[in-house]
Write a protein that holds these residues in place. Structure first.
Motif, mmCIF file in Angstrom:
data_model
loop_
_atom_site.group_PDB
_atom_site.id
_atom_site.type_symbol
_atom_site.label_atom_id
_atom_site.label_comp_id
_atom_site.label_asym_id
_atom_site.label_seq_id
_atom_site.Cartn_x
_atom_site.Cartn_y
_atom_site.Cartn_z
ATOM 1 N N ARG B 55 0.863 -1.184 0.000
ATOM 2 C CA ARG B 55 0.000 0.000 0.000
ATOM 3 C C ARG B 55 0.896 1.229 0.000
ATOM 4 O O ARG B 55 1.689 1.413 0.908
ATOM 5 C CB ARG B 55 -0.888 -0.022 1.252
ATOM 6 N N ASN B 56 0.816 1.994 -1.043
ATOM 7 C CA ASN B 56 1.665 3.187 -1.207
ATOM 8 C C ASN B 56 3.148 2.850 -1.039
ATOM 9 O O ASN B 56 3.912 3.626 -0.470
ATOM 10 C CB ASN B 56 1.273 4.277 -0.204
ATOM 11 N N GLY B 57 3.522 1.687 -1.502
ATOM 12 C CA GLY B 57 4.932 1.306 -1.447
ATOM 13 C C GLY B 57 5.363 0.667 -0.149
ATOM 14 O O GLY B 57 6.479 0.171 -0.042
ATOM 15 N N ASP B 92 6.250 7.510 1.799
ATOM 16 C CA ASP B 92 5.935 6.470 0.828
ATOM 17 C C ASP B 92 7.165 6.067 0.016
ATOM 18 O O ASP B 92 8.077 6.843 -0.184
ATOM 19 C CB ASP B 92 4.840 6.958 -0.130
ATOM 20 N N VAL B 95 5.739 2.861 -5.652
ATOM 21 C CA VAL B 95 4.489 2.129 -5.828
ATOM 22 C C VAL B 95 4.717 1.105 -6.933
ATOM 23 O O VAL B 95 5.259 1.429 -7.982
ATOM 24 C CB VAL B 95 3.344 3.082 -6.213
#
Lengths: 432, 461
Positions: B55-57, B92, B95
């Motif tokens: 999730r978001n990296g 983050d 992705v």
């Protein structure tokens, strides 16, 4: 009553129903919370809920050993069936056995309830400090974990041990870079039970960072010379482990290939060396409490002032060879400190190495070793000089432990063992 | 083998996050005879389910030692919570890009379970044969090991599949003493992909290998220490495979490139002699199944070969989906986890230096003063490509002919320097199929190589 006891009671009932008259088992429930950082940044949070079951089941003197992860009734029934099949497939051997009744006990060690948020902040603080204080260091991987285990071990002689253990752990894998110059991998790891101290100040973290950052301009040695080698505590532990495996372990004693086969009571090492397995030492975070053969663990001395006191024999190997069993199956090694500081040891060396890691083939039973000195520095005229590369060291395990030239006062405690620096003579150092 | 109980839980995958659900069982069978004594008689089965959420990296991972639909629900929730928890404490990261495709990889093989008694009987037969034929040995060890992985993989945006990795091997070691009473050993490993039935139903077929081990041990009993220094050597195929895996392979794993390996600044450059081409094969080598066939990895990437060095030029890395995006390369299926509880990491599969044109005889006869190094006990390498291999079987070469055997020694060098000295390569590849690589987790790997003439540092006494 703990949940693990309910599983154990169920397992006993199943084994009884299947007419298993002699057995020992260990059931474990564990939980891991692990934070992984890569290139100095958080990357992955991992939670592992694990079970482990291990059963030794006997049919007469035939023994089978089965293990699994399924603690459900169906899983335990299958494990019992597999144990019976494995035992019935085995050969008769009266040396298969486990210890007599050791009574019942519950052991608690380390920390049971972690503070994960604070732990994460400590790791974040460590990564930030490294960036600030050691700008050339690349934290390739930082693995910060909290591990908690509840296990129970029972056997049909009446022994029942239960344990609740927990500890924090940190493993760092680092390199240094400056432009196109890069070092190799180095690292450290240790276990601990509180978060009171910044992680940068724990164990040998700063020392490892400094040495790695100082390794960016390694020198290739030329020629060959016999010189003193001062091993860091981690490197010395590596050699001690090889010494134990090649000279003292069950395998080499049963095979008869150990060069210390009949040396108990004799001087086999330098009088400076005293080595014990001290699982009850307060510096060991989670020490062994019950051996793999169902005995209560005891602290034991393996080498006392250079005299071999015991082989590291399992119950099976002891019965097979008619020698005493060692009531400690851990590697909670504690080596007694020496009377010189590390700086005094270094100052006494005209030309030699400060060796951080040994990358080499596992020595044969003759003890001959040969490998590359990694994370190592040249010592010249009593001072630590440049890092070295493509530098080989070779010698004989048994011989170098006879020619110890000094042991440091400083000790490294990584939560699992306690080791000093050890300086050896008799090692050949060769460059390109 | 495990049955699919996970498929219905894909409905729990959240929109906007990448999720992998993996059910897995690892089996191990191990029987050890030491000097005629059955000292290990072990069977183990570890089974569970894991989920990895990106999730978001930020990656969240969770596993439970149960293989049930309920456990799948639990790990999806826990992995999602872990990704959210980490996201609250960090910025983050990359992705993950869209996957290289979706679909289903069908079951890739079978895992067959041999009865423990048959395994014990086989080992007893081999041990008895050695004891009868070679009573002068000081010790002998026979080890049978079977390790298999069985994985069912569901992903939110890549391939789903069912992959199996069965292996069965027997290690035989013999020991004797030299004239001065010093112990020496020799060993070899038999077996490969598959199970007991594929390799060990006819024990007498193993006898010639046993004879060869003994012959080499007797040579080693009269052996000499190598003369330390920078020497011309002929590396045997197993040593070539070790070189491919340890000295080069690890430096071109993209996570280690990110960590500062020597491969980073050398992409696109000459790192080896033009005779050297190296590939990490996915599942097929030379038209036949590779020793450890991988059709789908644990991120749901359909496996393809990864070209690493072509004609001496470093042309690629081994990647997972994240590093492929970072380096602008294509993920080829190198992301694998050892146990159900292990997150996938970048791992090698069948890493091999490709064959050339020479024969063994040509290689040996071309060396005036050097060594023929046949077998390695272990090996390690560093980010810099500096490597070390233990040599447990080797011979002198004098005036183009094999001479005395060597006692155990070590060779070392820097991979991209040493590979530039390769000037002859044999036309046959030898595979080593029993490898277990250590990199946070264990992992089954295979490695192969031809015989190569090169220059290398050898340790002596």
């Amino acid at each position: 009553m703990s949940e693990i006891r309910e599983f154990a009671d169920l397992f006993d009932a199943i084994l009884k129903e299947k007419n298993a008259e002699k057995y020992s088992y260990t059931l474990v429930k564990s939980e891991k919370q692990e934070l992984n950082a890569e290139s100095g940044e958080f990357k992955l949070m991992r939670t592992v809920f694990s079970n482990y079951t291990s059963l030794k089941l006997f049919r007469g003197t035939r023994m089978g050993n089965v293990s699994g992860t399924d603690l459900s009734e169906e899983g335990l029934r299958k494990l019992a069936d597999d144990g019976i099949v494995a035992a019935e497939s085995a050969e008769e051997d009266p040396c298969n056995d486990f210890g007599p009744d050791q009574g019942k006990d519950v052991f608690r060690q380390g920390v049971w309830e972690p503070d994960i948020d604070r732990f994460l902040e400590r790791v974040k603080e460590l990564l930030t400090t490294i960036k600030t204080d050691y700008p050339k260091i690349n934290v390739m991987m930082a693995i910060a974990s909290f591990d908690r285990h509840n296990w129970i071990s029972r056997n049909t002689n009446g022994t029942e041990f239960e344990a609740f253990t927990g500890s924090y752990g940190l493993a760092l894998e680092i390199s240094a870079s400056d432009g196109e110059k890069n070092t190799g991998i180095s690292g450290t790891g240790f276990d601990f039970k509180d978060l009171d101290t910044p992680l940068i100040d724990c164990c040998n973290v700063r020392d490892t960072l400094e040495k790695t950052q100082n390794s960016l301009n390694p020198q290739t040695l030329t020629g060959k010379f016999e010189g003193p080698v001062i091993m860091t505590p981690g490197c010395a532990a590596q050699f001690l482990s090889m010494l134990a495996g090649n000279y003292m372990g069950s395998g080499v004693i049963m095979e008869g290939t150990s060069l210390w086969l009949d040396k108990v009571g004799e001087q086999v090492c330098s009088p400076m060396l005293t080595v014990s397995l001290n699982s009850f030492d307060e510096r060991i975070i989670v020490g062994e409490r019950g051996t793999q053969d169902g005995f209560r663990t005891e602290d034991v001395t393996l080498i006392d002032k250079g005299v071999l006191k015991a082989h590291m024999l399992s119950l099976y190997a002891a019965k097979k060879t008619g020698r005493p069993m060692l009531p400690n199956t851990s590697f909670n090694v504690v080596v007694e400190p020496g009377d010189k500081s590390l700086s005094e040891l270094i100052a006494s060396v005209d030309k030699g190495l400060l060796m951080g890691d040994f990358s080499g083939g596992y020595p044969g039973t003759n003890g001959e070793f040969s490998g590359v000195a990694k994370n190592s520095f040249l010592i010249e005229n009593g001072k630590v000089g440049p890092a070295v590369m493509e530098t080989m060291v070779n010698g004989n395990l048994g011989e170098i432990f006879k020619t110890i030239r000094g042991i440091s006062k400083e000790l490294l405690c990584d939560g699992g063992m306690v080791m000093p620096y050890i300086a050896f003579d008799g090692i050949v150092i060769s460059g390109k | 083998m495990i049955q699919d109980v996970l498929g219905s839980k894909c409905a729990l995958f959240s929109d906007g996050v990448q999720t992998i659900l993996r059910g897995q069982e690892n089996r191990m069978r191990r029987v050890v005879f030491l000097k005629g004594n059955l000292v290990q008689n072990v069977r183990s089965e570890e089974r569970g389910v894991s989920a990895r959420v990106n999730r978001n990296g930020m990656f969240g991972f969770a596993s439970v030692a149960e293989y049930t639909p309920e456990a799948a629900e639990k790990v999806i929730r826990a992995a999602t919570d872990n990704a959210l928890f980490l996201g609250r404490h960090s910025t983050d990261r990359i992705v993950l890009p869209p996957s290289c495709g979706t679909g289903t990889i069908p079951l890739t093989g079978q895992i067959n379970d041999a009865e423990q008694k048959r395994i014990i009987d086989l080992c007893r037969r081999i041990d008895d044969h050695i004891a009868e034929k070679y009573p002068d040995l000081s010790s002998r060890v026979v080890v049978y090991t079977e390790d298999s992985m069985d994985k069912i993989i569901y992903t939110s945006d890549a391939f789903n599949g069912h992959a199996v990795y069965p292996r069965a091997h027997m290690m035989i070691q013999m020991s004797t003493e030299t004239a001065d009473g010093t112990p020496v050993e020799m060993m070899d490993v038999l077996g490969g992909y598959g199970g007991f039935e594929d390799h060990f139903t006819e024990p007498e077929k193993l006898f010639p290998v046993i004879d060869k081990i003994y012959e080499r041990l007797m040579d080693k009993k009269e052996g000499v220490y190598a003369d330390a220094g920078y020497k011309t050597v002929v590396l045997g195929g197993m040593m070539g495979g070790m070189l491919a895996h340890e000295a080069v392979g690890h430096t071109v794993e993209a996570d280690l490139v990110r960590g500062g390996s020597v491969a980073g600044p050398n992409l696109g450059k000459q790192v080896a002699s033009e005779l050297v081409t190296m590939v990490d094969f996915a599942h097929t080598y030379n038209g036949a199944m590779a020793p450890l066939p991988v059709y789908i990895d644990d991120e749901g990437t359909k496996a393809e070969d990864a070209m690493l060095i072509r004609d001496g030029i470093l042309v690629g890395y081994m990647n997972d989906r994240e590093s492929a995006a970072e380096y602008g390369m294509k993920a080829a299926g190198n992301s694998r986890g050892w146990a159900f509880s292990d997150e996938p990491l970048i791992r090698m599969r069948n890493t091999c230096i490709l064959p050339g044109r020479n024969t063994l005889e040509e290689l040996i006869s071309s060396v005036d003063d050097g060594y023929y190094l046949i077998q390695s006990g272990n090996g390690q390498a560093d980010l810099t490509g500096e490597f070390m291999f233990g040599v447990t079987c080797g011979y002198e070469i004098k005036n183009g002919k094999l001479g005395r055997a060597l006692l155990d020694t070590t060779v070392t060098g820097v991979a991209f320097d040493m590979l530039k000295t390769v000037d002859m390569v044999s036309s046959e590849v030898q595979w080593s199929t029993s490898g277990t690589c250590g990199k946070k987790q264990a992992m089954a790997v295979s490695m192969g190589g031809p015989l190569m003439r090169c220059k290398i540092m050898i340790g002596g006494r």
